[in-house]
Design a protein around this motif. Sequence first.
Motif, PDB file in Angstrom:
ATOM      1  N   LEU A 267      -7.745   2.957  -0.451  1.00 30.51           N
ATOM      2  CA  LEU A 267      -6.411   2.832   0.143  1.00 30.51           C
ATOM      3  C   LEU A 267      -6.516   2.498   1.625  1.00 30.51           C
ATOM      4  O   LEU A 267      -5.787   1.634   2.137  1.00 30.51           O
ATOM      5  N   ALA A 268      -7.435   3.153   2.334  1.00 28.40           N
ATOM      6  CA  ALA A 268      -7.612   2.885   3.766  1.00 28.40           C
ATOM      7  C   ALA A 268      -8.021   1.435   4.001  1.00 28.40           C
ATOM      8  O   ALA A 268      -7.521   0.777   4.928  1.00 28.40           O
ATOM      9  N   ALA A 269      -8.922   0.921   3.165  1.00 28.72           N
ATOM     10  CA  ALA A 269      -9.366  -0.472   3.313  1.00 28.72           C
ATOM     11  C   ALA A 269      -8.235  -1.442   2.993  1.00 28.72           C
ATOM     12  O   ALA A 269      -8.067  -2.463   3.680  1.00 28.72           O
TER      13      ALA A 269
ATOM     14  N   GLU B 164      -6.471  13.675  -5.577  1.00 29.55           N
ATOM     15  CA  GLU B 164      -7.324  13.028  -4.581  1.00 29.55           C
ATOM     16  C   GLU B 164      -8.738  13.097  -5.141  1.00 29.55           C
ATOM     17  O   GLU B 164      -9.379  14.149  -5.145  1.00 29.55           O
TER      18      GLU B 164
ATOM     19  N   GLU C 298      -5.052  -0.878   3.332  1.00 29.04           N
ATOM     20  CA  GLU C 298      -4.051  -0.803   4.400  1.00 29.04           C
ATOM     21  C   GLU C 298      -4.417  -1.703   5.570  1.00 29.04           C
ATOM     22  O   GLU C 298      -3.541  -2.199   6.289  1.00 29.04           O
ATOM     23  N   GLU C 299      -5.698  -1.963   5.762  1.00 25.29           N
ATOM     24  CA  GLU C 299      -6.154  -2.827   6.849  1.00 25.29           C
ATOM     25  C   GLU C 299      -6.519  -4.221   6.360  1.00 25.29           C
ATOM     26  O   GLU C 299      -7.029  -5.042   7.128  1.00 25.29           O
TER      27      GLU C 299
ATOM     28  N   THR D 100       0.814  -1.219   0.000  1.00 21.88           N
ATOM     29  CA  THR D 100       0.000   0.000   0.000  1.00 21.88           C
ATOM     30  C   THR D 100       0.850   1.272   0.000  1.00 21.88           C
ATOM     31  O   THR D 100       0.377   2.329  -0.417  1.00 21.88           O
TER      32      THR D 100
ATOM     33  N   SER E 172      -9.120   7.382  -1.776  1.00 19.25           N
ATOM     34  CA  SER E 172      -8.657   7.324  -0.384  1.00 19.25           C
ATOM     35  C   SER E 172      -9.387   6.257   0.417  1.00 19.25           C
ATOM     36  O   SER E 172      -8.789   5.601   1.275  1.00 19.25           O
ATOM     37  N   HIS E 173     -10.693   6.061   0.152  1.00 16.93           N
ATOM     38  CA  HIS E 173     -11.420   5.047   0.910  1.00 16.93           C
ATOM     39  C   HIS E 173     -10.905   3.642   0.578  1.00 16.93           C
ATOM     40  O   HIS E 173     -10.866   2.765   1.445  1.00 16.93           O
TER      41      HIS E 173
ATOM     42  N   LYS F 212      -1.149  15.479  -0.355  1.00 18.56           N
ATOM     43  CA  LYS F 212      -0.826  14.111   0.062  1.00 18.56           C
ATOM     44  C   LYS F 212       0.271  13.488  -0.805  1.00 18.56           C
ATOM     45  O   LYS F 212       0.484  12.265  -0.761  1.00 18.56           O
TER      46      LYS F 212
ATOM     47  N   ALA G 261      -0.121   4.356  -2.356  1.00 24.75           N
ATOM     48  CA  ALA G 261      -0.401   5.668  -1.756  1.00 24.75           C
ATOM     49  C   ALA G 261       0.113   6.816  -2.620  1.00 24.75           C
ATOM     50  O   ALA G 261      -0.345   7.954  -2.471  1.00 24.75           O
TER      51      ALA G 261
END
Length: 511
Positions: free
Chosen positions: A197-199, A497, A201-202, A184, A194-195, A492, A188
Motif C-alpha cells: 500500500l505504501a509503494a 494487517e 501510494e507513491e 489507494t 502495508s508495504h 487501521k 487501504a
Amino acid sequence: MASFGKFRWISRQFTTHPSAPLRICVVGSGPAGFYTAEKILKAHEKVEVDIIDRLPTPFGLVRSGVAPDHPETKIVTNQFSRAARNERCSFFGNVCLGSSVTLPELREMYNAVVLAYGAESDRSLGIPGEELAGIYAAREFVWWYNGHPDCRNLDPDLKSTDTAVIFGQGNVALDVARILLRPTAELARTDIASHALAALEESSIRKVYLVGRRGPVQAACTAKELREVLGIKDLRIHIQPADLVTTPTDEVCRSDIHLLTWFHVGYLIIHWTDSLFVYMITWAKIEMKNNRIRKRVYELLSKAVTPAHAPHPAQRELHFVFFRKPDKFLESNDRSGHLGGVQLEKTILKGKCASYTSACEGLAWLSLKSIGYKSIAIDDLPFDSDKGIVTNIGGRVLSDASKDHMQYETGLYVCGWLKRGPTGIIGTNLYCAEETLACISDDVVKGVLTSNSPKPGRDGLLQLLDSRNTRVVTFDAWEKIDAEERRRGNLKNKPREKLTTWEELLKVVSE
C-alpha cells in the motif's frame, strides 16, 4: 445433483468397508488440499488426515493469490477452518516437502498421500532479455501485495515510469492492473500488505497496457473480473477499433502492415506506414455464438472505450492491446541490466491459434508477465515437465504412462493445479477433490489401498520433524497469528494487517 449422489456412493463405500483407521497425508493447504481433506473426513468416520504446508499459514491461494479487494472470495476459509478443527484432522505448517520430510518418508508413514501443493513457479516467455531488472512474474507481484513472506522484499519500481505493460489478459492480469490503477484510499480498507500500500501510494503508474496475443473474443478473463476493472472511477479505456472487428476469414486480406508502437513515459505513439488491412476472424463469431461468457466479455470491451477527448493530467488509463506478443526485451541505454523496451510482434488468428507477422517496438520500465503459473517437480515424483503437472489419471499418480503398460503408484494421489494445471477458479478444486476422492474410495474397495499394515501417521511425522529440529506450526498456532493480524488491522480500520516475514510469523507463534 449427480455430484451429490456420487459423493453419497463414495461415503457408503468408505463406511461399509471394515478396516483399521486409514492415515492420509495431504501436502498443501490451499483450496485443493482443504477440499480433499474435508471430503475424506466426511466420507469415512475413522480416517485421520494430516495437512502439511511449507508456509506457517494455511489456505494457500485464498490468502496469497486472491486480490485484497475480493473479501467475499476469502469467506471459504471459514469452511476450511472447520475442517482443520476436526479432531481427526491436523494442520502442520512450516513443513517443507523435500527438506523437512521427503515424499518416500511420507509414503512410508501414511497409508496414502495426496499431493496438492499447487503451482509456485511461472511459465517463461523464453525470449531474449527476460532476465532484465524491471520484469516481474505476475505471481511475484500478487504475492508481494498479498503479503506472502517469499516476496516481501520484491520492491517493484513504481516510481521511475508512469507506464506498466502486462503480458496476458486473464483474471490474474486484470487483478494486477486493477491494483495498479485503483485509488489507494479504497485499497487501504482491504487486507493489502502495508508495504505494498505504501509503494502504491507513491506510485507514478498512470497507464497500464494489457497485451494479449489473441483478440477480444479470446480474452481469458471472466466478465465479472472485467466489469470490476472497467468500473474503476475516472478510468479511461483505450482499444483500437480495428481490434474489435469480427468478420469471416474468407475476407482475409494480405497484410503489408509495419506498425511501431511505443510504450513511453506519459504517452503512446502509433505510427502507421504503408497500408493497413484488417484481419478477419471467423473463430471470433463462432466462439461468441457458442460461448456466452466470451460473448459477454466482447460486449463489455466493445462498450467500454472512452470517447476521445483531452484527458485530465492525473487521469488514469487502461489500454487493451490485442494481437501482439513479446518478441524481445531490450536493455536500457541509461541503466545497465534494466529493462528499457520491448519488441512486439503482431499476430493474426488462424483457427483458434495465433501466428506471428510483423514487428513493433516500445519503451517500458516496468513489465509483468501474466502468462501462467507452473508447478515445481520434486524428487521421486513422476512429473510431466511440458504440462507442469504430476502424471495422473483422474487423480491417481502414474508411475508408467506408456499406453501398453500403464501403472499406478499405490497410495499416491494428486489434486488441484498439480493435477490438472493452473486453470479454473477456487470452486473448481471442489470438483477436482471429488474426483480424487473417488479414486481413493475405489482403491479401498478393491483392496489396493488398505490399512492392514499399521502406519505411524501423525505420531511418526511429528517424531521425524522433531528429530530434524523443524519448528511445526499447528492450527492452534495459526489462530494466534490470525488473531494478531486482526488486532493490528482493527487499529487501521481494515480486516487484518498481515504479518509478511517469516520472522514475524514465527515470533507470534512463540509468544
